[in-house]
Design a protein around this motif. Structure first.
Motif, PDB file in Angstrom:
ATOM      1  N   TYR A 217      33.402  79.634  19.242  1.00  0.00           N
ATOM      2  CA  TYR A 217      34.380  78.912  20.074  1.00  0.00           C
ATOM      3  C   TYR A 217      35.384  78.280  19.116  1.00  0.00           C
ATOM      4  O   TYR A 217      35.058  77.379  18.365  1.00  0.00           O
ATOM      5  N   CYS A 283      31.241  76.010  17.270  1.00  0.00           N
ATOM      6  CA  CYS A 283      32.570  75.452  17.522  1.00  0.00           C
ATOM      7  C   CYS A 283      33.278  75.242  16.191  1.00  0.00           C
ATOM      8  O   CYS A 283      32.809  74.470  15.344  1.00  0.00           O
ATOM      9  N   PHE A 288      36.340  70.381  22.415  1.00  0.00           N
ATOM     10  CA  PHE A 288      35.711  70.284  23.731  1.00  0.00           C
ATOM     11  C   PHE A 288      36.632  69.589  24.729  1.00  0.00           C
ATOM     12  O   PHE A 288      36.217  68.718  25.498  1.00  0.00           O
ATOM     13  N   HIS A 307      28.892  72.422  15.151  1.00  0.00           N
ATOM     14  CA  HIS A 307      30.287  71.972  15.224  1.00  0.00           C
ATOM     15  C   HIS A 307      30.834  71.800  13.814  1.00  0.00           C
ATOM     16  O   HIS A 307      30.332  71.001  13.026  1.00  0.00           O
TER      17      HIS A 307
END
Length: 570
Positions: A217, A283, A288, A307
Protein backbone atom coordinates in the motif's frame (compact mmCIF):
# COMPACT_ATOMS: atom_id res chain seq x y z
CA UNK A 1 60.18 54.75 10.30
CA UNK A 2 58.84 53.19 7.16
CA UNK A 3 57.50 55.49 4.49
CA UNK A 4 55.26 52.74 3.10
CA UNK A 5 51.56 53.29 3.71
CA UNK A 6 49.92 50.72 5.94
CA UNK A 7 47.26 48.61 4.15
CA UNK A 8 43.70 49.66 4.91
CA UNK A 9 41.74 46.85 6.59
CA UNK A 10 39.08 45.37 4.29
CA UNK A 11 35.66 46.69 5.14
CA UNK A 12 32.58 44.47 5.30
CA UNK A 13 30.00 45.71 2.81
CA UNK A 14 26.79 47.04 4.29
CA UNK A 15 23.57 46.24 2.49
CA UNK A 16 19.87 46.50 3.18
CA UNK A 17 18.00 43.67 4.81
CA UNK A 18 16.05 43.20 1.58
CA UNK A 19 19.30 42.72 -0.36
CA UNK A 20 20.49 40.26 2.29
CA UNK A 21 17.28 38.30 1.84
CA UNK A 22 17.81 38.01 -1.92
CA UNK A 23 21.46 37.05 -1.53
CA UNK A 24 20.50 34.36 0.99
CA UNK A 25 17.91 33.00 -1.46
CA UNK A 26 20.54 32.97 -4.20
CA UNK A 27 22.85 31.00 -1.90
CA UNK A 28 20.12 28.38 -1.54
CA UNK A 29 20.04 27.95 -5.30
CA UNK A 30 16.72 29.72 -5.80
CA UNK A 31 16.19 30.46 -9.48
CA UNK A 32 12.52 31.45 -9.54
CA UNK A 33 10.14 33.21 -7.16
CA UNK A 34 6.38 33.60 -7.63
CA UNK A 35 4.80 36.67 -6.15
CA UNK A 36 2.88 39.93 -6.16
CA UNK A 37 4.23 43.24 -4.82
CA UNK A 38 2.74 45.67 -2.33
CA UNK A 39 3.65 48.31 0.22
CA UNK A 40 5.24 46.31 3.05
CA UNK A 41 7.32 44.09 0.78
CA UNK A 42 8.34 46.85 -1.64
CA UNK A 43 11.98 46.98 -0.43
CA UNK A 44 12.35 43.31 -1.43
CA UNK A 45 10.93 44.06 -4.87
CA UNK A 46 13.40 46.92 -5.18
CA UNK A 47 16.22 44.49 -4.37
CA UNK A 48 14.91 42.08 -7.03
CA UNK A 49 15.88 44.59 -9.72
CA UNK A 50 19.56 43.77 -9.06
CA UNK A 51 19.10 40.02 -8.43
CA UNK A 52 19.53 37.18 -10.93
CA UNK A 53 16.47 35.48 -9.44
CA UNK A 54 13.60 35.35 -11.90
CA UNK A 55 10.33 36.71 -10.56
CA UNK A 56 7.01 35.51 -12.01
CA UNK A 57 4.27 38.08 -11.51
CA UNK A 58 1.06 36.17 -10.88
CA UNK A 59 -2.36 37.85 -10.86
CA UNK A 60 -3.41 36.67 -7.40
CA UNK A 61 -1.29 35.65 -4.42
CA UNK A 62 -3.01 32.26 -4.17
CA UNK A 63 -1.71 31.64 -7.67
CA UNK A 64 1.81 32.37 -6.40
CA UNK A 65 1.60 29.79 -3.63
CA UNK A 66 0.07 27.12 -5.86
CA UNK A 67 2.60 27.80 -8.63
CA UNK A 68 5.43 27.44 -6.10
CA UNK A 69 3.80 24.17 -5.05
CA UNK A 70 3.81 22.81 -8.60
CA UNK A 71 7.35 24.08 -9.16
CA UNK A 72 8.57 22.25 -6.05
CA UNK A 73 6.80 18.96 -6.77
CA UNK A 74 8.08 18.68 -10.31
CA UNK A 75 11.58 20.11 -9.95
CA UNK A 76 12.53 18.69 -6.56
CA UNK A 77 13.58 22.16 -5.42
CA UNK A 78 12.02 24.25 -2.67
CA UNK A 79 9.25 26.45 -4.05
CA UNK A 80 9.33 30.12 -3.07
CA UNK A 81 6.43 32.59 -3.06
CA UNK A 82 6.19 36.19 -1.84
CA UNK A 83 3.41 38.59 -0.97
CA UNK A 84 2.90 41.82 0.88
CA UNK A 85 1.28 42.19 4.30
CA UNK A 86 -2.43 41.96 5.09
CA UNK A 87 -4.51 40.63 2.18
CA UNK A 88 -1.41 39.64 0.24
CA UNK A 89 -0.32 37.38 3.09
CA UNK A 90 -3.79 35.96 3.75
CA UNK A 91 -4.21 35.18 0.06
CA UNK A 92 -1.22 32.82 0.39
CA UNK A 93 -2.86 30.83 3.18
CA UNK A 94 -4.74 28.28 1.04
CA UNK A 95 -1.60 27.50 -0.96
CA UNK A 96 0.46 27.16 2.24
CA UNK A 97 -2.14 24.79 3.71
CA UNK A 98 -2.16 22.76 0.49
CA UNK A 99 1.62 22.37 0.68
CA UNK A 100 1.43 21.40 4.36
CA UNK A 101 -1.15 18.65 3.85
CA UNK A 102 0.65 17.30 0.77
CA UNK A 103 4.19 17.51 2.21
CA UNK A 104 5.57 19.98 -0.34
CA UNK A 105 8.73 21.98 0.50
CA UNK A 106 7.95 25.69 0.26
CA UNK A 107 9.24 28.96 1.69
CA UNK A 108 6.59 31.68 1.87
CA UNK A 109 7.94 35.21 2.42
CA UNK A 110 5.57 37.95 3.53
CA UNK A 111 6.10 41.63 4.06
CA UNK A 112 4.94 43.06 7.36
CA UNK A 113 4.21 46.53 8.67
CA UNK A 114 7.13 48.24 10.46
CA UNK A 115 7.98 46.73 13.84
CA UNK A 116 6.78 49.73 15.86
CA UNK A 117 3.33 49.46 14.24
CA UNK A 118 2.88 45.73 14.81
CA UNK A 119 -0.05 45.14 17.13
CA UNK A 120 -1.66 48.52 16.46
CA UNK A 121 -4.08 47.42 13.72
CA UNK A 122 -2.02 49.37 11.22
CA UNK A 123 -2.97 49.53 7.54
CA UNK A 124 -2.66 46.06 5.97
CA UNK A 125 -1.51 44.46 9.21
CA UNK A 126 -2.46 40.89 10.06
CA UNK A 127 -0.77 38.40 12.34
CA UNK A 128 0.23 36.05 9.55
CA UNK A 129 2.61 34.30 11.97
CA UNK A 130 -0.35 33.34 14.15
CA UNK A 131 -2.73 32.64 11.29
CA UNK A 132 -0.39 30.09 9.70
CA UNK A 133 0.88 28.34 12.85
CA UNK A 134 -1.20 25.17 12.26
CA UNK A 135 -0.19 24.86 8.58
CA UNK A 136 3.59 25.35 8.57
CA UNK A 137 6.51 23.31 9.84
CA UNK A 138 8.06 26.45 11.32
CA UNK A 139 7.76 30.23 11.08
CA UNK A 140 9.73 33.34 11.90
CA UNK A 141 9.15 37.06 12.35
CA UNK A 142 12.56 38.61 11.72
CA UNK A 143 13.21 41.40 14.20
CA UNK A 144 16.86 42.13 13.33
CA UNK A 145 18.35 42.37 9.84
CA UNK A 146 21.44 40.56 11.11
CA UNK A 147 19.30 37.41 11.48
CA UNK A 148 18.12 37.31 7.86
CA UNK A 149 20.82 35.08 6.37
CA UNK A 150 20.66 32.51 9.18
CA UNK A 151 16.87 32.49 9.11
CA UNK A 152 16.71 31.84 5.38
CA UNK A 153 19.23 29.02 5.66
CA UNK A 154 17.30 27.41 8.51
CA UNK A 155 14.00 27.87 6.67
CA UNK A 156 15.25 25.95 3.65
CA UNK A 157 16.72 23.21 5.81
CA UNK A 158 13.47 22.67 7.66
CA UNK A 159 11.35 22.85 4.50
CA UNK A 160 13.47 20.12 2.87
CA UNK A 161 14.37 17.70 5.61
CA UNK A 162 12.40 14.84 7.08
CA UNK A 163 8.82 15.13 5.93
CA UNK A 164 8.94 18.21 3.68
CA UNK A 165 6.54 21.10 4.10
CA UNK A 166 6.06 24.85 4.02
CA UNK A 167 7.69 27.42 6.28
CA UNK A 168 6.95 31.13 6.66
CA UNK A 169 9.27 34.14 6.97
CA UNK A 170 7.55 37.39 7.95
CA UNK A 171 9.74 40.45 7.28
CA UNK A 172 8.78 43.84 8.79
CA UNK A 173 9.42 46.75 6.47
CA UNK A 174 11.85 48.52 8.81
CA UNK A 175 13.98 45.35 8.99
CA UNK A 176 13.96 45.13 5.18
CA UNK A 177 15.39 48.67 4.85
CA UNK A 178 17.84 48.47 7.78
CA UNK A 179 21.51 48.21 6.88
CA UNK A 180 23.46 45.14 7.86
CA UNK A 181 27.01 43.87 7.42
CA UNK A 182 27.04 41.15 4.76
CA UNK A 183 29.51 38.43 5.58
CA UNK A 184 28.06 35.76 3.36
CA UNK A 185 25.27 33.24 3.53
CA UNK A 186 24.81 31.29 6.74
CA UNK A 187 25.30 27.55 7.13
CA UNK A 188 23.53 25.10 9.36
CA UNK A 189 24.03 21.40 10.10
CA UNK A 190 21.97 18.78 8.32
CA UNK A 191 19.53 16.65 10.23
CA UNK A 192 21.21 13.40 11.29
CA UNK A 193 20.04 10.26 9.53
CA UNK A 194 17.73 7.96 11.47
CA UNK A 195 19.56 4.72 12.34
CA UNK A 196 18.00 1.57 10.91
CA UNK A 197 16.29 -0.66 13.48
CA UNK A 198 17.74 -4.03 12.48
CA UNK A 199 15.44 -5.99 14.80
CA UNK A 200 12.35 -4.32 13.29
CA UNK A 201 13.62 -5.11 9.80
CA UNK A 202 14.00 -8.77 10.75
CA UNK A 203 10.45 -8.84 12.15
CA UNK A 204 9.21 -7.34 8.88
CA UNK A 205 11.08 -9.99 6.86
CA UNK A 206 9.52 -12.72 8.96
CA UNK A 207 6.00 -11.33 8.46
CA UNK A 208 6.55 -11.09 4.69
CA UNK A 209 7.90 -14.64 4.45
CA UNK A 210 5.01 -16.05 6.52
CA UNK A 211 2.26 -14.15 4.70
CA UNK A 212 -0.03 -15.79 2.16
CA UNK A 213 -1.85 -12.68 0.92
CA UNK A 214 0.53 -9.71 1.28
CA UNK A 215 -0.16 -6.33 -0.32
CA UNK A 216 1.94 -3.20 -0.82
CA UNK A 217 0.00 0.00 0.00
CA UNK A 218 2.00 2.95 -1.32
CA UNK A 219 1.70 6.72 -1.09
CA UNK A 220 3.29 10.02 -1.98
CA UNK A 221 6.06 9.52 0.59
CA UNK A 222 7.69 7.21 -1.96
CA UNK A 223 8.07 10.17 -4.31
CA UNK A 224 9.22 12.54 -1.56
CA UNK A 225 12.00 10.11 -0.66
CA UNK A 226 12.98 9.51 -4.29
CA UNK A 227 12.29 5.83 -3.67
CA UNK A 228 10.34 4.89 -6.82
CA UNK A 229 13.13 2.62 -8.17
CA UNK A 230 13.37 0.92 -4.76
CA UNK A 231 9.60 0.41 -4.62
CA UNK A 232 9.52 -1.13 -8.09
CA UNK A 233 12.41 -3.42 -7.22
CA UNK A 234 10.73 -4.48 -3.96
CA UNK A 235 7.48 -5.25 -5.77
CA UNK A 236 9.19 -7.24 -8.51
CA UNK A 237 11.63 -9.08 -6.23
CA UNK A 238 8.87 -10.18 -3.86
CA UNK A 239 6.03 -10.53 -6.40
CA UNK A 240 3.67 -8.73 -4.01
CA UNK A 241 0.70 -6.94 -5.63
CA UNK A 242 0.55 -3.15 -5.26
CA UNK A 243 -2.18 -0.58 -4.59
CA UNK A 244 -1.70 3.16 -4.36
CA UNK A 245 -3.20 6.29 -2.91
CA UNK A 246 -4.28 9.14 -5.18
CA UNK A 247 -0.97 10.97 -4.76
CA UNK A 248 1.09 7.79 -4.88
CA UNK A 249 -0.04 6.94 -8.42
CA UNK A 250 2.97 6.26 -10.62
CA UNK A 251 5.18 4.89 -7.83
CA UNK A 252 4.69 1.63 -9.69
CA UNK A 253 3.56 2.37 -13.27
CA UNK A 254 -0.17 1.95 -13.56
CA UNK A 255 0.23 -0.45 -16.49
CA UNK A 256 2.52 -2.73 -14.47
CA UNK A 257 0.99 -6.24 -14.16
CA UNK A 258 1.31 -6.20 -10.35
CA UNK A 259 -0.48 -2.87 -9.96
CA UNK A 260 -4.11 -3.35 -8.94
CA UNK A 261 -5.10 0.32 -9.02
CA UNK A 262 -5.88 3.18 -6.71
CA UNK A 263 -7.60 2.18 -3.47
CA UNK A 264 -10.30 4.00 -1.58
CA UNK A 265 -13.40 6.03 -2.33
CA UNK A 266 -12.96 5.98 -6.11
CA UNK A 267 -10.51 3.11 -6.23
CA UNK A 268 -10.65 0.06 -8.45
CA UNK A 269 -12.51 -3.06 -7.41
CA UNK A 270 -9.30 -5.10 -7.65
CA UNK A 271 -7.46 -2.74 -5.32
CA UNK A 272 -10.21 -2.44 -2.73
CA UNK A 273 -10.94 -6.18 -2.62
CA UNK A 274 -7.21 -6.86 -2.38
CA UNK A 275 -6.90 -4.61 0.65
CA UNK A 276 -9.93 -6.11 2.35
CA UNK A 277 -8.67 -9.69 1.88
CA UNK A 278 -4.92 -9.32 2.47
CA UNK A 279 -3.29 -10.82 5.54
CA UNK A 280 -0.31 -8.43 5.51
CA UNK A 281 -0.46 -4.77 4.55
CA UNK A 282 2.94 -3.18 3.86
CA UNK A 283 2.34 0.56 4.00
CA UNK A 284 5.11 2.59 2.36
CA UNK A 285 4.91 6.39 2.55
CA UNK A 286 1.14 6.57 3.10
CA UNK A 287 -0.91 7.75 6.07
CA UNK A 288 -4.20 5.82 6.17
CA UNK A 289 -6.17 8.83 4.98
CA UNK A 290 -9.96 8.57 5.24
CA UNK A 291 -10.38 8.78 1.46
CA UNK A 292 -8.16 5.70 1.16
CA UNK A 293 -9.45 3.63 4.07
CA UNK A 294 -13.21 4.15 3.92
CA UNK A 295 -14.63 2.99 7.25
CA UNK A 296 -11.40 2.72 9.20
CA UNK A 297 -12.63 0.12 11.68
CA UNK A 298 -13.25 -2.30 8.79
CA UNK A 299 -10.19 -1.43 6.69
CA UNK A 300 -7.97 -4.44 5.90
CA UNK A 301 -9.63 -6.34 8.76
CA UNK A 302 -7.52 -9.51 8.45
CA UNK A 303 -4.13 -7.83 7.99
CA UNK A 304 -1.12 -7.29 10.14
CA UNK A 305 0.59 -3.99 9.27
CA UNK A 306 4.17 -3.07 8.46
CA UNK A 307 4.42 0.73 8.27
CA UNK A 308 7.46 2.38 6.69
CA UNK A 309 7.70 6.19 6.84
CA UNK A 310 10.16 8.99 7.55
CA UNK A 311 7.64 10.74 9.84
CA UNK A 312 7.33 9.00 13.21
CA UNK A 313 4.10 10.91 13.90
CA UNK A 314 2.29 8.87 11.24
CA UNK A 315 3.18 5.49 12.73
CA UNK A 316 0.14 3.92 14.44
CA UNK A 317 -1.71 7.25 14.28
CA UNK A 318 -4.77 5.71 12.67
CA UNK A 319 -3.94 2.01 12.36
CA UNK A 320 -1.72 0.04 14.72
CA UNK A 321 1.53 -1.02 13.09
CA UNK A 322 2.78 -4.45 14.14
CA UNK A 323 6.18 -3.42 12.79
CA UNK A 324 7.26 0.15 12.16
CA UNK A 325 10.30 1.15 10.16
CA UNK A 326 11.58 4.72 10.25
CA UNK A 327 13.59 5.70 7.21
CA UNK A 328 13.35 5.47 3.44
CA UNK A 329 12.71 2.40 1.35
CA UNK A 330 15.99 2.96 -0.47
CA UNK A 331 17.84 2.53 2.84
CA UNK A 332 15.81 -0.46 3.94
CA UNK A 333 15.45 -2.34 0.65
CA UNK A 334 18.57 -4.53 0.99
CA UNK A 335 17.28 -5.72 4.37
CA UNK A 336 13.87 -6.77 3.00
CA UNK A 337 15.15 -9.17 0.36
CA UNK A 338 12.78 -12.14 0.52
CA UNK A 339 10.13 -13.76 -1.66
CA UNK A 340 6.96 -15.20 -0.08
CA UNK A 341 5.17 -18.19 -1.61
CA UNK A 342 1.99 -16.52 -2.85
CA UNK A 343 1.19 -17.99 -6.28
CA UNK A 344 -2.53 -18.43 -5.57
CA UNK A 345 -2.84 -14.86 -4.27
CA UNK A 346 -0.99 -13.47 -7.28
CA UNK A 347 -3.29 -15.34 -9.63
CA UNK A 348 -6.43 -14.07 -7.85
CA UNK A 349 -5.18 -10.48 -7.90
CA UNK A 350 -4.23 -10.74 -11.59
CA UNK A 351 -7.69 -12.09 -12.41
CA UNK A 352 -9.35 -9.24 -10.56
CA UNK A 353 -7.07 -6.72 -12.21
CA UNK A 354 -8.18 -7.98 -15.61
CA UNK A 355 -11.84 -7.88 -14.58
CA UNK A 356 -11.46 -4.32 -13.23
CA UNK A 357 -10.14 -2.78 -16.43
CA UNK A 358 -12.44 0.08 -17.44
CA UNK A 359 -14.33 0.08 -20.72
CA UNK A 360 -14.40 3.09 -23.00
CA UNK A 361 -17.14 2.09 -25.44
CA UNK A 362 -19.97 4.06 -23.84
CA UNK A 363 -22.92 4.53 -26.21
CA UNK A 364 -23.91 7.75 -27.92
CA UNK A 365 -22.12 10.58 -29.66
CA UNK A 366 -21.36 12.71 -26.61
CA UNK A 367 -17.79 12.90 -25.36
CA UNK A 368 -17.11 10.29 -22.67
CA UNK A 369 -14.61 12.00 -20.37
CA UNK A 370 -12.75 8.84 -19.21
CA UNK A 371 -12.20 7.82 -22.84
CA UNK A 372 -10.91 11.28 -23.77
CA UNK A 373 -8.48 11.32 -20.85
CA UNK A 374 -7.26 7.83 -21.64
CA UNK A 375 -6.63 8.81 -25.23
CA UNK A 376 -4.88 11.99 -24.14
CA UNK A 377 -2.62 9.91 -21.92
CA UNK A 378 -1.83 7.52 -24.77
CA UNK A 379 -0.82 10.15 -27.33
CA UNK A 380 0.94 12.55 -24.95
CA UNK A 381 4.75 12.38 -24.89
CA UNK A 382 5.93 9.87 -22.28
CA UNK A 383 7.46 12.57 -20.07
CA UNK A 384 4.27 14.68 -19.91
CA UNK A 385 3.30 16.04 -16.49
CA UNK A 386 -0.43 16.24 -15.73
CA UNK A 387 -1.60 18.72 -13.09
CA UNK A 388 -5.24 18.57 -12.29
CA UNK A 389 -7.85 20.45 -10.38
CA UNK A 390 -10.34 19.05 -7.90
CA UNK A 391 -13.65 17.37 -8.70
CA UNK A 392 -14.94 14.60 -10.92
CA UNK A 393 -12.24 15.24 -13.52
CA UNK A 394 -9.61 14.73 -10.80
CA UNK A 395 -10.87 11.21 -10.16
CA UNK A 396 -11.16 10.46 -13.88
CA UNK A 397 -7.52 11.51 -14.34
CA UNK A 398 -6.50 9.23 -11.47
CA UNK A 399 -8.50 6.28 -12.80
CA UNK A 400 -7.92 6.49 -16.54
CA UNK A 401 -4.61 8.19 -17.31
CA UNK A 402 -1.40 6.18 -17.56
CA UNK A 403 0.81 7.22 -14.63
CA UNK A 404 4.47 6.39 -15.13
CA UNK A 405 5.96 8.36 -12.24
CA UNK A 406 4.66 10.02 -9.08
CA UNK A 407 6.05 13.38 -10.18
CA UNK A 408 4.18 13.23 -13.48
CA UNK A 409 0.82 13.38 -11.67
CA UNK A 410 0.18 16.52 -9.61
CA UNK A 411 -3.04 16.83 -7.70
CA UNK A 412 -4.27 18.50 -4.53
CA UNK A 413 -4.76 15.50 -2.27
CA UNK A 414 -5.03 16.47 1.38
CA UNK A 415 -6.70 19.87 1.03
CA UNK A 416 -8.58 19.29 -2.22
CA UNK A 417 -8.01 22.83 -3.48
CA UNK A 418 -10.22 23.91 -6.36
CA UNK A 419 -8.20 26.27 -8.52
CA UNK A 420 -5.01 24.25 -8.01
CA UNK A 421 -4.60 23.13 -11.61
CA UNK A 422 -3.65 26.16 -13.72
CA UNK A 423 -1.14 27.76 -11.31
CA UNK A 424 0.38 24.40 -10.35
CA UNK A 425 0.80 23.46 -14.02
CA UNK A 426 2.36 26.86 -14.63
CA UNK A 427 4.86 26.22 -11.83
CA UNK A 428 5.77 22.85 -13.34
CA UNK A 429 6.27 24.29 -16.82
CA UNK A 430 8.46 27.13 -15.52
CA UNK A 431 10.52 24.78 -13.35
CA UNK A 432 10.90 22.11 -16.04
CA UNK A 433 10.57 23.84 -19.41
CA UNK A 434 11.70 20.73 -21.28
CA UNK A 435 8.63 18.73 -20.15
CA UNK A 436 5.18 18.95 -21.78
CA UNK A 437 2.58 19.99 -19.16
CA UNK A 438 -1.16 19.40 -19.28
CA UNK A 439 -3.68 20.89 -16.87
CA UNK A 440 -6.98 19.02 -16.58
CA UNK A 441 -9.62 21.24 -15.05
CA UNK A 442 -13.37 21.54 -14.62
CA UNK A 443 -15.69 24.43 -15.24
CA UNK A 444 -16.04 24.96 -11.49
CA UNK A 445 -12.36 24.71 -10.62
CA UNK A 446 -10.93 26.82 -13.42
CA UNK A 447 -12.95 29.85 -12.40
CA UNK A 448 -11.20 29.82 -9.01
CA UNK A 449 -7.90 31.00 -10.51
CA UNK A 450 -8.72 31.80 -14.11
CA UNK A 451 -6.84 35.09 -13.80
CA UNK A 452 -3.62 33.10 -14.17
CA UNK A 453 -4.35 32.73 -17.87
CA UNK A 454 -2.91 36.23 -18.02
CA UNK A 455 0.31 34.94 -16.44
CA UNK A 456 0.49 32.09 -18.95
CA UNK A 457 0.11 34.61 -21.75
CA UNK A 458 2.65 37.10 -20.41
CA UNK A 459 5.42 34.52 -20.04
CA UNK A 460 4.21 32.27 -22.88
CA UNK A 461 4.16 29.29 -20.54
CA UNK A 462 3.13 26.39 -22.82
CA UNK A 463 0.57 24.74 -20.53
CA UNK A 464 -2.10 22.77 -22.40
CA UNK A 465 -5.45 23.04 -20.61
CA UNK A 466 -8.18 20.43 -21.07
CA UNK A 467 -11.31 21.92 -19.57
CA UNK A 468 -14.12 19.42 -18.96
CA UNK A 469 -17.34 21.42 -18.82
CA UNK A 470 -20.48 19.75 -17.48
CA UNK A 471 -22.14 23.06 -16.53
CA UNK A 472 -22.22 21.99 -12.88
CA UNK A 473 -20.23 21.48 -9.73
CA UNK A 474 -20.06 17.84 -10.78
CA UNK A 475 -18.82 16.08 -7.67
CA UNK A 476 -21.21 17.98 -5.40
CA UNK A 477 -24.04 17.24 -7.85
CA UNK A 478 -23.15 13.53 -7.81
CA UNK A 479 -23.25 13.40 -4.02
CA UNK A 480 -26.55 15.30 -3.91
CA UNK A 481 -27.95 12.81 -6.43
CA UNK A 482 -26.80 9.74 -4.51
CA UNK A 483 -26.93 10.76 -0.86
CA UNK A 484 -29.30 13.76 -0.63
CA UNK A 485 -32.33 12.42 -2.51
CA UNK A 486 -31.55 14.47 -5.64
CA UNK A 487 -32.17 17.70 -3.76
CA UNK A 488 -29.83 19.76 -5.92
CA UNK A 489 -28.57 22.87 -4.18
CA UNK A 490 -26.36 25.55 -5.77
CA UNK A 491 -24.58 23.34 -8.27
CA UNK A 492 -25.91 24.82 -11.52
CA UNK A 493 -23.21 26.44 -13.68
CA UNK A 494 -25.23 26.55 -16.89
CA UNK A 495 -24.48 30.27 -17.18
CA UNK A 496 -20.77 29.62 -17.65
CA UNK A 497 -18.99 31.92 -20.08
CA UNK A 498 -17.82 30.62 -23.43
CA UNK A 499 -14.45 29.43 -22.18
CA UNK A 500 -12.82 29.36 -25.61
CA UNK A 501 -13.81 32.99 -26.21
CA UNK A 502 -12.61 33.86 -22.71
CA UNK A 503 -9.24 32.21 -23.30
CA UNK A 504 -8.82 34.13 -26.55
CA UNK A 505 -9.61 37.34 -24.68
CA UNK A 506 -6.55 36.54 -22.55
CA UNK A 507 -4.55 36.01 -25.74
CA UNK A 508 -4.50 32.22 -25.54
CA UNK A 509 -5.37 29.97 -28.47
CA UNK A 510 -8.46 27.85 -27.82
CA UNK A 511 -10.95 25.45 -29.34
CA UNK A 512 -14.24 23.84 -28.31
CA UNK A 513 -15.51 20.31 -28.95
CA UNK A 514 -18.69 18.47 -27.97
CA UNK A 515 -18.77 15.26 -30.09
CA UNK A 516 -16.53 12.23 -29.68
CA UNK A 517 -15.62 12.23 -33.37
CA UNK A 518 -13.84 15.55 -32.71
CA UNK A 519 -11.63 14.22 -29.92
CA UNK A 520 -8.72 12.73 -31.86
CA UNK A 521 -8.02 15.76 -34.03
CA UNK A 522 -8.50 18.15 -31.11
CA UNK A 523 -5.98 16.32 -28.93
CA UNK A 524 -3.42 16.18 -31.72
CA UNK A 525 -3.89 19.90 -32.33
CA UNK A 526 -3.49 20.56 -28.59
CA UNK A 527 -0.09 18.89 -28.42
CA UNK A 528 1.09 20.33 -31.75
CA UNK A 529 0.44 23.93 -30.71
CA UNK A 530 3.30 26.08 -29.48
CA UNK A 531 2.56 28.10 -26.36
CA UNK A 532 -0.49 27.79 -24.09
CA UNK A 533 -3.70 26.29 -25.42
CA UNK A 534 -7.17 25.71 -23.95
CA UNK A 535 -9.36 22.87 -25.21
CA UNK A 536 -12.94 23.38 -24.04
CA UNK A 537 -14.72 20.01 -23.86
CA UNK A 538 -18.47 19.83 -23.29
CA UNK A 539 -19.52 16.63 -21.51
CA UNK A 540 -22.72 15.10 -20.16
CA UNK A 541 -23.91 17.04 -17.06
CA UNK A 542 -25.20 13.78 -15.55
CA UNK A 543 -22.00 11.76 -15.88
CA UNK A 544 -20.77 10.29 -12.59
CA UNK A 545 -17.49 8.85 -11.30
CA UNK A 546 -17.54 5.10 -10.66
CA UNK A 547 -16.80 3.07 -8.58
CA UNK A 548 -17.75 4.97 -5.43
CA UNK A 549 -17.47 3.88 -1.81
CA UNK A 550 -20.21 5.70 0.14
CA UNK A 551 -19.16 7.59 3.29
CA UNK A 552 -18.60 5.55 6.47
CA UNK A 553 -18.65 2.34 4.43
CA UNK A 554 -15.95 -0.34 4.11
CA UNK A 555 -14.12 -0.26 0.79
CA UNK A 556 -15.42 -3.57 -0.53
CA UNK A 557 -19.01 -2.22 -0.56
CA UNK A 558 -18.54 -0.20 -3.72
CA UNK A 559 -21.30 1.33 -5.80
CA UNK A 560 -20.62 0.63 -9.46
CA UNK A 561 -22.85 2.02 -12.18
CA UNK A 562 -20.48 2.28 -15.10
CA UNK A 563 -22.14 3.10 -18.44
CA UNK A 564 -23.38 0.07 -20.37
CA UNK A 565 -21.26 -1.07 -23.27
CA UNK A 566 -22.49 -0.30 -26.74
CA UNK A 567 -23.50 -3.17 -28.97
CA UNK A 568 -20.43 -4.34 -30.90
CA UNK A 569 -20.54 -3.83 -34.63
CA UNK A 570 -21.38 -6.92 -36.63
Amino acid sequence: MSTHAQPTPATTPRIRGADALLRALEAEGVRTVFGYPGGAIMPVYDALVDSPIRHILVRHEQGAALAANGYARASGEVGVCMATSGPGATNLVTGIADAYLDSVPMVAITGQVPSHLMGTDAFQEVDIFGITLPIVKHSWVIRDARDIAATVREAFRIAREGRPGPVLIDLPKDVAVAEVDWTGAATSPSEPATPIDRAAVQRARTLIQQSQRPLLYTGYGVGVAGAEPALRRLAEDTGIPVVSTLKGLGGVPTDHPQFLGMLGMHGSRAANLGVQECDLLICVGARFDDRATGKLAEFAPHAKVIHLDTDAAEISKLRYAHVHLLGTLTELLPQLDCRPQIADWQALCAERRAESQPRYDAPGEDIYAPALLRRMSEIAPANTVVACDVGQHQMWVAQHCIHRSIHQHLTSGGLGTMGFGVPAAMGVAIGMPERPVVCVSGDGSIMMNIQELATLRRYQVPVKIILLDNSALGMVRQWQELFFAERYSEIDLSDNPDFAVLARAFGIEAASIERRDQVEDALKHLFATDGPFLLHVRIDPKANVWPLVPPNTPNHKMMDAAPPASTPAA
